[in-house]
Design a protein around this motif. Structure first.
Motif, PDB file in Angstrom:
ATOM      1  N   MET A   1       0.101  -1.459  -0.056  1.00  0.00           N
ATOM      2  CA  MET A   1      -0.233   0.056  -0.117  1.00  0.00           C
ATOM      3  C   MET A   1       1.656   0.900  -0.251  1.00  0.00           C
ATOM      4  O   MET A   1       1.827   1.750   1.419  1.00  0.00           O
ATOM      5  N   ALA A   2       0.420   2.224  -0.595  1.00  0.00           N
ATOM      6  CA  ALA A   2       1.143   3.004  -0.780  1.00  0.00           C
ATOM      7  C   ALA A   2       1.655   4.343   0.292  1.00  0.00           C
ATOM      8  O   ALA A   2      -0.016   4.180   0.734  1.00  0.00           O
ATOM      9  N   SER A   3       2.197   5.092   0.932  1.00  0.00           N
ATOM     10  CA  SER A   3       1.859   5.986   1.311  1.00  0.00           C
ATOM     11  C   SER A   3       1.322   7.446   1.128  1.00  0.00           C
ATOM     12  O   SER A   3       1.574   7.605   0.355  1.00  0.00           O
ATOM     13  N   PRO A   4       0.490   7.455   1.997  1.00  0.00           N
ATOM     14  CA  PRO A   4      -0.268   8.969   2.643  1.00  0.00           C
ATOM     15  C   PRO A   4       1.042  10.127   2.549  1.00  0.00           C
ATOM     16  O   PRO A   4       0.543  11.267   1.602  1.00  0.00           O
ATOM     17  N   TYR A   5       2.013   9.755   2.975  1.00  0.00           N
ATOM     18  CA  TYR A   5       3.585  10.808   2.965  1.00  0.00           C
ATOM     19  C   TYR A   5       3.797  10.927   1.891  1.00  0.00           C
ATOM     20  O   TYR A   5       5.161   9.874   1.534  1.00  0.00           O
ATOM     21  N   THR A   6       4.061  12.002   1.325  1.00  0.00           N
ATOM     22  CA  THR A   6       5.313  12.255   0.320  1.00  0.00           C
ATOM     23  C   THR A   6       7.193  11.832   0.648  1.00  0.00           C
ATOM     24  O   THR A   6       7.134  12.511   2.433  1.00  0.00           O
ATOM     25  N   PRO A   7       7.890  11.919  -0.389  1.00  0.00           N
ATOM     26  CA  PRO A   7       9.844  11.597   0.224  1.00  0.00           C
ATOM     27  C   PRO A   7      10.036  12.862   1.024  1.00  0.00           C
ATOM     28  O   PRO A   7      10.779  12.858   2.483  1.00  0.00           O
ATOM     29  N   GLU A   8       9.378  14.161   0.703  1.00  0.00           N
ATOM     30  CA  GLU A   8       9.488  15.544   1.143  1.00  0.00           C
ATOM     31  C   GLU A   8       8.770  16.022   2.490  1.00  0.00           C
ATOM     32  O   GLU A   8      10.333  15.704   3.655  1.00  0.00           O
ATOM     33  N   PHE A   9       7.991  15.449   2.505  1.00  0.00           N
ATOM     34  CA  PHE A   9       7.616  14.883   4.119  1.00  0.00           C
ATOM     35  C   PHE A   9       8.383  14.048   5.602  1.00  0.00           C
ATOM     36  O   PHE A   9       8.180  15.299   6.762  1.00  0.00           O
ATOM     37  N   ARG A  10       8.681  13.418   4.357  1.00  0.00           N
ATOM     38  CA  ARG A  10       9.344  12.713   5.961  1.00  0.00           C
ATOM     39  C   ARG A  10      10.654  12.753   6.177  1.00  0.00           C
ATOM     40  O   ARG A  10      10.828  12.857   7.236  1.00  0.00           O
ATOM     41  N   ALA A  11      10.829  13.441   5.077  1.00  0.00           N
ATOM     42  CA  ALA A  11      12.681  14.059   5.234  1.00  0.00           C
ATOM     43  C   ALA A  11      12.369  14.981   5.829  1.00  0.00           C
ATOM     44  O   ALA A  11      13.017  15.432   7.062  1.00  0.00           O
ATOM     45  N   LYS A  12      11.472  16.115   6.240  1.00  0.00           N
ATOM     46  CA  LYS A  12      11.341  17.321   6.807  1.00  0.00           C
ATOM     47  C   LYS A  12      11.213  16.496   8.530  1.00  0.00           C
ATOM     48  O   LYS A  12      11.353  16.965   9.117  1.00  0.00           O
ATOM     49  N   VAL A  13      10.249  15.680   8.367  1.00  0.00           N
ATOM     50  CA  VAL A  13       9.948  14.998  10.014  1.00  0.00           C
ATOM     51  C   VAL A  13      11.383  14.481  10.760  1.00  0.00           C
ATOM     52  O   VAL A  13      11.362  14.631  11.867  1.00  0.00           O
ATOM     53  N   SER A  14      11.695  13.653   9.550  1.00  0.00           N
ATOM     54  CA  SER A  14      13.134  12.885   9.717  1.00  0.00           C
ATOM     55  C   SER A  14      13.790  14.051  10.170  1.00  0.00           C
ATOM     56  O   SER A  14      14.424  13.921  10.970  1.00  0.00           O
ATOM     57  N   GLN A  15      14.309  15.049   9.761  1.00  0.00           N
ATOM     58  CA  GLN A  15      15.347  15.879  10.043  1.00  0.00           C
ATOM     59  C   GLN A  15      15.453  16.843  11.321  1.00  0.00           C
ATOM     60  O   GLN A  15      15.541  17.847  12.220  1.00  0.00           O
ATOM     61  N   GLU A  16      13.028  17.371  11.641  1.00  0.00           N
ATOM     62  CA  GLU A  16      12.456  18.704  12.612  1.00  0.00           C
ATOM     63  C   GLU A  16      13.741  16.895  13.826  1.00  0.00           C
ATOM     64  O   GLU A  16      13.514  17.663  15.039  1.00  0.00           O
ATOM     65  N   TYR A  17      13.282  15.796  13.833  1.00  0.00           N
ATOM     66  CA  TYR A  17      13.392  15.061  15.339  1.00  0.00           C
ATOM     67  C   TYR A  17      14.982  14.745  15.376  1.00  0.00           C
ATOM     68  O   TYR A  17      15.934  14.774  15.930  1.00  0.00           O
ATOM     69  N   LEU A  18      15.989  14.799  13.938  1.00  0.00           N
ATOM     70  CA  LEU A  18      17.666  14.905  14.521  1.00  0.00           C
ATOM     71  C   LEU A  18      17.893  16.654  14.598  1.00  0.00           C
ATOM     72  O   LEU A  18      19.046  16.083  14.920  1.00  0.00           O
ATOM     73  N   ASP A  19      16.995  17.541  14.501  1.00  0.00           N
ATOM     74  CA  ASP A  19      17.710  18.625  15.232  1.00  0.00           C
ATOM     75  C   ASP A  19      16.806  18.906  16.848  1.00  0.00           C
ATOM     76  O   ASP A  19      16.705  20.374  17.166  1.00  0.00           O
ATOM     77  N   GLY A  20      15.839  17.578  17.325  1.00  0.00           N
ATOM     78  CA  GLY A  20      16.226  17.931  18.618  1.00  0.00           C
ATOM     79  C   GLY A  20      14.795  18.011  19.053  1.00  0.00           C
ATOM     80  O   GLY A  20      14.277  17.699  19.904  1.00  0.00           O
ATOM     81  N   SER A  21      13.264  17.780  18.445  1.00  0.00           N
ATOM     82  CA  SER A  21      12.364  17.371  18.694  1.00  0.00           C
ATOM     83  C   SER A  21      11.919  16.055  18.825  1.00  0.00           C
ATOM     84  O   SER A  21      12.834  15.045  18.425  1.00  0.00           O
ATOM     85  N   SER A  22      10.974  15.632  20.082  1.00  0.00           N
ATOM     86  CA  SER A  22      11.164  14.952  19.947  1.00  0.00           C
ATOM     87  C   SER A  22       9.959  13.150  19.248  1.00  0.00           C
ATOM     88  O   SER A  22       9.078  14.326  18.703  1.00  0.00           O
ATOM     89  N   SER A  23      10.653  12.129  19.338  1.00  0.00           N
ATOM     90  CA  SER A  23       9.588  12.070  18.741  1.00  0.00           C
ATOM     91  C   SER A  23       7.987  11.796  19.129  1.00  0.00           C
ATOM     92  O   SER A  23       6.785  12.165  18.427  1.00  0.00           O
TER      93      SER A  23
END
Length: 100
Positions: A1-23
Motif C-alpha cells: 500500500m502506498a504511503s500518503p506521505y511524500t518523500p519530502e514530508f518524511r525527510a522534513k519530519v526526520s530532520q526535525e527529529y534529528l534537530d532535537g524535536s522528540s518523537s
C-alpha cells in the motif's frame, strides 16, 4: 500500500527529529505514530531523502539480498528495524515474511 506521505514530508519530519524535536512531540504535531517516525529517522540517517523515493509498483529484491538480510537478523548482526533501515527494505513486515 502506498504511503500518503511524500518523500519530502518524511525527510522534513526526520530532520526535525534529528534537530532535537522528540518523537512524541512530532507524533502529536503531525498525527503520526512514534514507531513510524523512528523508522523514518533510521532510514533517513543512512540514506537521506533517497530512502523515501519509491519507484512505481512494488519493490523487487534479489534472492541474494533477501538471504543477506535474513542472515543479518538471525545472526544477531542487527534487529529487524536495523536491517530494514540499512538495506532500505520497504517495511519490517516484508523482512519478517522473508524470515518466516
Amino acid at each position: 500500500m502506498a504511503s500518503p506521505y511524500t518523500p519530502e514530508f518524511r525527510a522534513k519530519v526526520s530532520q526535525e527529529y534529528l534537530d532535537g524535536s522528540s518523537s512524541p512531540f512530532l507524533a502529536e504535531q503531525y498525527n503520526i505514530g512514534k514507531t513510524t517516525i523512528q523508522q523514518w529517522v533510521a532510514k533517513y540517517r543512512i540514506h537521506g531523502i533517497a530512502a523515501f523515493a519509491k519507484p512505481s509498483g512494488n519493490a523487487s529484491y534479489s534472492s541474494e539480498l533477501k538471504k543477506v538480510c535474513v542472515e543479518a537478523v538471525l545472526s544477531g548482526e542487527g534487529s529487524v528495524d536495523d536491517v530494514v533501515a540499512k538495506y532500505n527494505i520497504s517495511s519490517r513486515e516484508v523482512l519478517r515474511r522473508w524470515i518466516q
